[in-house]
Design an enzyme around this catalytic site. Structure first.
Site, PDB file in Angstrom:
ATOM      1  N   GLU A   1      -6.944  -7.742  -0.648  1.00  0.00           N
ATOM      2  CA  GLU A   1      -7.311  -7.689   0.777  1.00  0.00           C
ATOM      3  C   GLU A   1      -8.713  -7.125   0.932  1.00  0.00           C
ATOM      4  O   GLU A   1      -9.053  -6.119   0.306  1.00  0.00           O
ATOM      5  CB  GLU A   1      -6.410  -6.703   1.545  1.00  0.00           C
TER       6      GLU A   1
ATOM      7  N   GLU B   1       0.814  -1.220   0.000  1.00  0.00           N
ATOM      8  CA  GLU B   1       0.000   0.000   0.000  1.00  0.00           C
ATOM      9  C   GLU B   1       0.850   1.273   0.000  1.00  0.00           C
ATOM     10  O   GLU B   1       0.784   2.092   0.925  1.00  0.00           O
ATOM     11  CB  GLU B   1      -0.967  -0.012   1.177  1.00  0.00           C
TER      12      GLU B   1
HETATM   13  C1  GAL Z   1      -4.372  -2.840   5.072  1.00  0.00           C
HETATM   14  C2  GAL Z   1      -2.957  -3.359   5.229  1.00  0.00           C
HETATM   15  C3  GAL Z   1      -2.930  -4.660   6.005  1.00  0.00           C
HETATM   16  C4  GAL Z   1      -3.772  -4.536   7.251  1.00  0.00           C
HETATM   17  C5  GAL Z   1      -5.171  -4.134   6.857  1.00  0.00           C
HETATM   18  C6  GAL Z   1      -6.123  -4.044   8.026  1.00  0.00           C
HETATM   19  O1  GAL Z   1      -4.418  -1.488   4.731  1.00  0.00           O
HETATM   20  O2  GAL Z   1      -2.379  -3.586   3.971  1.00  0.00           O
HETATM   21  O3  GAL Z   1      -1.595  -4.983   6.330  1.00  0.00           O
HETATM   22  O4  GAL Z   1      -3.212  -3.573   8.093  1.00  0.00           O
HETATM   23  O5  GAL Z   1      -5.117  -2.885   6.241  1.00  0.00           O
HETATM   24  O6  GAL Z   1      -7.404  -3.622   7.623  1.00  0.00           O
END
Ligand code: GAL
Ligand code: ZN
Length: 673
Positions: free
Chosen positions: A312, A153
């Site tokens: 994710e 990110e």
């Molecule tokens: C994302 C990040 C992950 C985790 C996740 C939690 O932005 O890439 O590592 O922190 O958020 O929602």
């Protein structure tokens, strides 16, 4: 290189961030057993593992990662392997404190979290290249390797650094962009407030100043910061391409403005082999599934319409908002399949096993603290099976209906201080227009203002304050050639340097809209205006009004009251073979829908199906067929008409002219023929 799928992945991607280093090795066996039970096809590993992989400068410990990758391979699970460069080890910072980022007010941030990086730092660049090279050498030939996941990110949590090293780097960037200090002075309008610079050395990053800083300088600093971060992505990507040919390289985007607003994803989309995205539901009182659809559409657009991958999202609640509601039964699957409908080749999560320690122990995961006798686990297993049944949709493309113009650079400019009305929010207008289109069951592509728009019958421009002359010309040609355009107020005002286009507002759009705006008259917080229109109908606006002078456009709606009472509020300009609408106030949802309905009619878009607004219908088409996804976000069963008979892929069975979707459920139909 451009790939639509991780290497060797023959099914939709299903899995999550896998952090086995947080657990004793005895747990790993259970992990892979459960992964197989759930139908996991790929996991992301090593994203934050630098301190473990290189415990001391130049000393590497790959043993544990070898064992993890071997174990995954033995169980038929593909690996999305991270370069851990978002989390440098403490030894690195002790040797190079200058690589820690500095805020605009001069505070150097400390290590002990993640993402503490000055992207201009030569020491950081060198260390990142070294660990990336070591990883690529070691794992290029590993049979589990499917995808390289560079960093994590980019753009958050630190979007820019203001240190002296960045100041020097900024000056070099300016010289590359402008060629001389004189040209910088001109572009930034430094004659104003006596800001003129004699040499590059005098120029600083836009650090905290007594009052408003130079807007063009701030805008350029955003561009510089984005370009600098991109340089670092490219450096890692090029190493991976060279040492690990044939494996696509990605970095996980966060296209939703509410999650990252500092990255110009139009530029980044061209740099990655496969576009991947992270998306989390934001609890802000709005319909979260609409916000999700928007982010997914934007991600697909950044990928040029090609399939992309959701890397994710969450199985249930997150832990970083003030209030973190759990997802309701069925919501995780609806979220996942909504991304798939809009082009994702799977659904992955943060994270596989919920952590016991650290900052994210209260963030949901695929295997929750409560283990497998839980609703989350049962829904995970069910989703894995569902995605397994959708294998044939791989490679198909989402079918768009209309386009919305989108530009991160305009967003950056729009957010600068001292504007006619702080209550005017570009993101709110984009969300408002998107929601109107969503409620009409239209699938939206996002387009850069200078992109070819000829494929779209309707293009909307919610709030595009910064627009180049070329963009204005592009819209003019689009309309002349038969397109239908809807433009909202405070668009086309400034050029790429935040300088007002010469002449009357809206400089970039006067011709295409057939009008000028003499002055705007923003409203106070509790002020509303009425609009009177065809057949005595009434609409309502707030936040903004204008004194509009038609110069070729016809007035369709008139201000009934307020500062511009009696003047045009909504206009329509026939130009060439097309039509351009202009909306000069912030319409409420029902009022905006009335205008969009009229424009859609001009565009020849069939009127909306008689479906509840929260029954989402999206199409994907490809070599194996034409698919209709129906996502029922309501609490009632929905009956959805289909274009013909087909086969239901999730619930198994033939369907004829209409499809019944249970409350909260999802159905996917392959149409016959
Ligand atoms: C994302 C990040 C992950 C985790 C996740 C939690 O932005 O890439 O590592 O922190 O958020 O929602
Ligand atoms: Zn810096």
């Amino acid at each position: 290189m451009s790939a639509t799928t991780p290497k060797g992945l023959t099914r939709l991607a299903f899995g999550g961030d896998y952090n086995p280093e947080q657990w004793p090795e005895s747990v790993w066996q259970e992990d892979v057993r459960l992964m197989r039970e759930a139908g996991v096809t790929m996991v992301s590993v090593g994203i934050f593992s630098w301190a473990l992989l290189e415990p001391e400068p130049g000393r590497y410990d790959f043993g544990w990662l070898d064992r993890v990758l071997d174990l995954l391979h033995a169980n038929g699970i593909r690996a999305d392997l991270g370069t851990p460069t978002v989390a440098p080890p403490a030894w690195f910072y002790r040797a190079h404190p200058e690589a820690l980022p500095v805020t605009p007010d001069g505070v150097r941030l400390a290590y002990g979290s993640r993402g503490a990086i000055c992207h201009s730092s030569p020491a950081y660049r060198e260390a990142a290249a070294r660990i990336t090279t070591e990883l690529a050498r070691r794992y290029a030939g590993h049979p589990a390797l499917a995808l390289w996941h560079v960093h994590n990110e980019y753009g958050v949590p630190v979007s820019a650094c203001y240190c002296d090293g960045c100041a020097a780097h900024f000056r070099r960037w300016l010289d590359g962009a402008y060629g001389s200090v004189e040209a910088v002075n001109e572009a930034w309008g430094t004659a104003f407030w006596g800001q003129r610079y004699g040499t590059y050395e005098e120029i600083l990053p836009p650090r905290t100043t007594p009052t408003v800083g130079n807007p063009a300088q701030q805008l350029d600093y955003r561009r510089f910061a984005d370009a600098t971060i991109r340089e670092n992505f490219r450096a890692e990507r090029d190493i991976l391409h060279e040492l690990s040919p044939g494996i696509p390289v990605t970095t996980n985007f966060m296209t939703a403005l509410s999650q990252c607003d500092s990255i110009d994803y139009w530029a980044w989309g061209r740099e990655v082999d496969l576009v991947t995205n992270d998306h989390y539901l934001i609890t802000d009182g709005r319909r979260t599934h609409v916000n999700l659809a928007m982010a997914a559409d934007l991600t697909r657009s950044v990928a040029g319409g090609a399939p992309w991958l959701l890397l994710e999202h969450s199985t249930s609640g997150v832990n970083w908002q003030p209030r973190n509601p759990a997802k309701r039964a069925g919501e995780m699957a609806r979220n996942s399949l909504a991304h798939v409908a809009r082009g994702s080749e799977g659904a992955m999560f943060f994270q596989w096993r919920q952590s016991r320690r650290g900052a994210e122990k209260f963030h949901s995961a695929m295997v929750p603290h409560g283990g497998t006798d839980t609703r989350i686990w049962r829904e995970v297993v069910e989703l894995g099976a569902g995605l397994g049944a959708l294998e044939e949709i791989r490679g198909s493309r989402t079918v768009p209906d209309v386009a919305m113009l989108w530009d991160w650079q305009s967003w950056w400019a729009q957010k600068l201080e001292w504007r006619p009305n702080e209550a005017h929010d570009a993101r709110e207008r984009a969300d408002g227009f998107y929601e109107t289109l969503y409620d009409r069951h239209l699938t939206v592509d996002f387009a850069h203002p200078e992109a070819d728009l000829s494929a779209y019958p309707l293009v909307v421009v919610p709030a595009l304050y910064l627009m180049t002359e070329a963009a204005g010309q592009n819209l003019r040609e689009y309309v002349e050639n038969g397109g239908t355009l809807v433009v909202s107020y405070f668009s086309g005002i400034v050029d790429e340097h935040d300088a007002v286009h010469p002449g009357a507002y809206p400089g970039a759009l006067r011709d295409v809209l057939g009008l000028t705006v003499e002055e705007w008259s923003p409203l106070l917080d509790d002020q509303r205006v009425g609009l009177a229109g065809p057949g005595g109908a009434a609409l309502t606006g707030d936040v903004w009004t204008e004194f509009v002078r038609p110069r070729g456009a016809e007035t369709v709606w008139t201000y009934a009251d307020g500062p511009a009472a009696g003047g045009p509020a909504v206009t329509r300009h026939r130009l060439g073979r097309g039509t351009a609408w202009y909306v000069s106030t912030r319409l409420d949802a029902a009022s905006l829908d009335a205008i969009v309905a009229a424009a859609a009619e001009d565009a020849g878009i069939p009127s909306r199906p008689s479906l509840p607004r929260d029954v989402e219908v999206v199409r994907r088409a490809g070599a194996h067929g034409h698919y209709v996804f129906v996502l029922n976000h309501t609490d009632a069963e929905a009956k959805v008409p289909l274009d013909g008979p087909g086969t239901e892929l999730l619930a198994d069975g033939e369907v004829t002219g209409s499809l019944t979707v249970p409350a909260g459920g999802v159905r996917v139909v392959r149409l016959d023929g």
